[in-house]
Motif scaffolding. Structure first.
Motif, PDB file in Angstrom:
ATOM      1  N   GLU A 208       0.636 -29.954 -40.561  1.00  0.00           N
ATOM      2  CA  GLU A 208       2.037 -30.052 -40.963  1.00  0.00           C
ATOM      3  C   GLU A 208       2.853 -29.062 -40.136  1.00  0.00           C
ATOM      4  OE1 GLU A 208       2.797 -30.109 -45.245  1.00  0.00           O
ATOM      5  OE2 GLU A 208       0.649 -30.459 -45.545  1.00  0.00           O
ATOM      6  N   GLY A 209       3.971 -29.542 -39.597  1.00  0.00           N
ATOM      7  CA  GLY A 209       4.805 -28.694 -38.743  1.00  0.00           C
ATOM      8  C   GLY A 209       4.461 -28.786 -37.275  1.00  0.00           C
ATOM      9  N   ALA A 210       3.628 -29.756 -36.896  1.00  0.00           N
ATOM     10  CA  ALA A 210       3.242 -29.892 -35.482  1.00  0.00           C
ATOM     11  C   ALA A 210       4.454 -30.153 -34.608  1.00  0.00           C
ATOM     12  CB  ALA A 210       2.216 -31.013 -35.325  1.00  0.00           C
ATOM     13  N   HIS A 211       5.460 -30.875 -35.152  1.00  0.00           N
ATOM     14  CA  HIS A 211       6.655 -31.175 -34.350  1.00  0.00           C
ATOM     15  C   HIS A 211       7.415 -29.903 -33.992  1.00  0.00           C
ATOM     16  CE1 HIS A 211       8.372 -30.782 -38.391  1.00  0.00           C
ATOM     17  NE2 HIS A 211       9.530 -30.574 -37.801  1.00  0.00           N
ATOM     18  N   LEU A 212       7.169 -28.814 -34.751  1.00  0.00           N
ATOM     19  CA  LEU A 212       7.780 -27.518 -34.458  1.00  0.00           C
ATOM     20  C   LEU A 212       6.888 -26.676 -33.558  1.00  0.00           C
ATOM     21  CD1 LEU A 212       9.070 -26.668 -38.056  1.00  0.00           C
ATOM     22  CD2 LEU A 212      10.401 -27.565 -36.134  1.00  0.00           C
ATOM     23  N   ASN A 213       5.856 -27.321 -33.015  1.00  0.00           N
ATOM     24  CA  ASN A 213       4.893 -26.690 -32.110  1.00  0.00           C
ATOM     25  C   ASN A 213       3.928 -25.768 -32.846  1.00  0.00           C
ATOM     26  OD1 ASN A 213       3.966 -26.916 -29.525  1.00  0.00           O
ATOM     27  ND2 ASN A 213       5.102 -25.185 -28.726  1.00  0.00           N
ATOM     28  N   LYS A 214       3.703 -26.022 -34.127  1.00  0.00           N
ATOM     29  CA  LYS A 214       2.684 -25.286 -34.871  1.00  0.00           C
ATOM     30  C   LYS A 214       1.325 -25.897 -34.562  1.00  0.00           C
ATOM     31  CE  LYS A 214       5.640 -24.002 -38.787  1.00  0.00           C
ATOM     32  NZ  LYS A 214       5.827 -24.122 -40.255  1.00  0.00           N
ATOM     33  N   GLY A 238      -8.777 -37.724 -49.291  1.00  0.00           N
ATOM     34  CA  GLY A 238      -7.765 -36.717 -49.022  1.00  0.00           C
ATOM     35  C   GLY A 238      -8.351 -35.486 -48.352  1.00  0.00           C
ATOM     36  N   PHE A 239      -7.504 -34.455 -48.135  1.00  0.00           N
ATOM     37  CA  PHE A 239      -7.985 -33.254 -47.456  1.00  0.00           C
ATOM     38  C   PHE A 239      -7.142 -32.053 -47.857  1.00  0.00           C
ATOM     39  CE2 PHE A 239      -4.302 -33.982 -44.906  1.00  0.00           C
ATOM     40  CZ  PHE A 239      -3.991 -32.777 -44.287  1.00  0.00           C
ATOM     41  N   GLN A 240      -7.709 -30.874 -47.618  1.00  0.00           N
ATOM     42  CA  GLN A 240      -7.012 -29.605 -47.804  1.00  0.00           C
ATOM     43  C   GLN A 240      -7.329 -28.744 -46.593  1.00  0.00           C
ATOM     44  OE1 GLN A 240      -7.998 -27.511 -51.420  1.00  0.00           O
ATOM     45  NE2 GLN A 240      -6.154 -26.252 -51.345  1.00  0.00           N
ATOM     46  N   LEU A 241      -6.294 -28.372 -45.853  1.00  0.00           N
ATOM     47  CA  LEU A 241      -6.500 -27.652 -44.598  1.00  0.00           C
ATOM     48  C   LEU A 241      -7.114 -26.275 -44.824  1.00  0.00           C
ATOM     49  CD1 LEU A 241      -6.068 -27.817 -41.516  1.00  0.00           C
ATOM     50  CD2 LEU A 241      -3.833 -26.774 -41.866  1.00  0.00           C
ATOM     51  N   LYS A 244      -5.243 -21.924 -49.217  1.00  0.00           N
ATOM     52  CA  LYS A 244      -3.869 -21.599 -49.617  1.00  0.00           C
ATOM     53  C   LYS A 244      -2.878 -22.728 -49.337  1.00  0.00           C
ATOM     54  CE  LYS A 244      -4.447 -16.601 -49.013  1.00  0.00           C
ATOM     55  NZ  LYS A 244      -3.946 -15.369 -48.315  1.00  0.00           N
ATOM     56  N   THR A 245      -3.362 -23.818 -48.777  1.00  0.00           N
ATOM     57  CA  THR A 245      -2.475 -24.958 -48.492  1.00  0.00           C
ATOM     58  C   THR A 245      -2.713 -26.042 -49.532  1.00  0.00           C
ATOM     59  OG1 THR A 245      -4.095 -25.947 -46.983  1.00  0.00           O
ATOM     60  CG2 THR A 245      -2.450 -24.471 -46.027  1.00  0.00           C
ATOM     61  N   PRO A 246      -1.694 -26.887 -49.782  1.00  0.00           N
ATOM     62  CA  PRO A 246      -1.840 -27.911 -50.829  1.00  0.00           C
ATOM     63  C   PRO A 246      -2.818 -29.010 -50.439  1.00  0.00           C
ATOM     64  CG  PRO A 246       0.248 -28.171 -49.664  1.00  0.00           C
ATOM     65  CD  PRO A 246      -0.358 -26.888 -49.180  1.00  0.00           C
TER      66      PRO A 246
END
Length: 370
Positions: A208-214, A238-241, A244-246
């Protein structure tokens, strides 16, 4: 019935997908004032697409990363017109976009033999320049590789993309149950018995946030641009990265993947797409699959409870939703067949469009002659 053989796999070690080079056109040759002789022009610098070349190889072969055109020959009594300086050619892989430092596009290398002029040589000295030559263009350029593939596999870390490529082929990419297993793009070439070949690119996992170059960010997303179609890969459970991530269910993963592509470049979500629902060997997978199918059929209804930053402007309609298990091999043959059918369908449509354009052009010419 479609017949196929296994995928042949190509791996990019120490992958380099962007390179900055210094280029300078050759200086022109001196003119000869007393006889009106003209000096030769300096050599140009070109980037040329060629087989069996990588940006890493350019980096290794030319550590100084400087390419300069040859100097033009001086005018002389024996040769009033000096010889043109030798061109300098930078051999690069297919799939390169050539830009200046400020982002201006100089050209694309889409096929073997394509050429882009990046620095023009200076003109030779002549009557019009008081016989003084000029210097060639000087600049820094960037070679940016965007993989050209028929199918681009997109999915969040640990969705099983590498395992799926292994199931489709004899590949042995690094596989483990932790995020960011794949750190560089890998290509597989699927060859069919009728000699049709389909290239599949397994691309580094999004977050999540890859478009912001994360995370891998733009290093991943830019490679999606030149693929003809997309193959989404999601974990049916499903998955959990990280702790601390949802947790994200399969439907949420699809929405987030679509959103990341859309935010990076909106036209990416206009590409035809197939959804591979992986890990069907897990407990309760069949129930989870039916739930996902229902959600995909009514995306607006099931997106109501999601945060706005997770909901794409346009929901994707997948041409095929294929349940698979990379671990057991379940559904792999069906997925191969669906990939082939989807690409063939687009090829037929493209051919019809070309024929239609030619027919309209002929009709237009006929009307002009009346």
């Amino acid at each position: 019935m479609v017949h196929f053989t296994r995928i042949c796999f190509r791996k990019y070690g120490n992958f380099v997908d962007n390179l900055r080079l210094f280029v300078r056109g050759g200086t022109g040759g001196m003119g000869l004032p007393r006889l009106g002789g003209r000096g030769g022009n300096g050599g140009d610098v070109w980037v040329v697409a060629t087989k069996n070349m990588t940006l890493k190889r350019i980096k290794d072969l030319y550590p100084r990363k400087r390419f300069i055109g040859g100097t033009g020959g001086n005018s002389s009594v024996r040769a009033l017109k000096g010889e043109t300086g030798k061109d300098s050619e930078i051999f690069a892989p297919v799939g390169i976009t050539v830009t200046t430092d400020d982002g201006r596009i100089l050209g694309h290398l889409n096929a073997e033999g394509d050429r882009v002029l990046v620095a023009k040589g200076g003109t030779g000295g002549s009557f019009y320049s008081t016989f003084e030559p000029s210097k060639g263009q000087t600049k820094h350029i960037r070679l940016d590789l965007k993989l050209i593939a028929d199918i681009g596999m997109v999915g969040f870390p640990n969705a099983g993309k590498s395992s799926l490529l292994t199931a489709l082929s004899n590949a042995t990419p690094q596989i483990a149950s932790y995020a960011f297993t794949t750190l560089k793009p890998e290509l597989g070439n699927l060859r069919y018995e009728d000699y049709k070949q389909i290239t599949v690119a397994d691309l580094p996992g999004l977050i999540e946030g890859a478009h912001l170059n994360k995370g891998m960010g733009h290093k991943f997303l830019k490679h999606v641009e030149r693929t003809k179609q997309l193959l989404f890969v999601v974990d049916v459970c499903g998955f959990q990265l990280a702790s601390k991530t949802p947790f994200r269910a399969a439907f949420e993963a699809v929405q987030l993947l679509t959103k990341e592509l859309e935010l990076y470049k909106e036209e990416l979500v206009l590409k035809p797409a197939i959804l591979a629902v992986n890990k069907m060997d897990l407990p309760n997978a069949e129930d989870k699959l039916q739930e996902l199918k229902e959600q995909l059929q009514n995306p607006d209804e099931y997106s109501d409870g999601l945060p706005d930053d997770m909901i794409p402007k346009n929901h994707l309609t997948f041409r095929h939703v294929v349940p698979v298990s990379a671990k057991t091999g379940f559904g792999i043959d069906v997925l191969k067949r669906c990939i082939r059918e989807s690409l063939d369908e687009d090829a037929v449509m493209a051919t019809k469009a070309i024929h239609q354009e030619k027919l309209q052009a002929l009709r237009h010419q006929s009307r002009e002659h009346l």
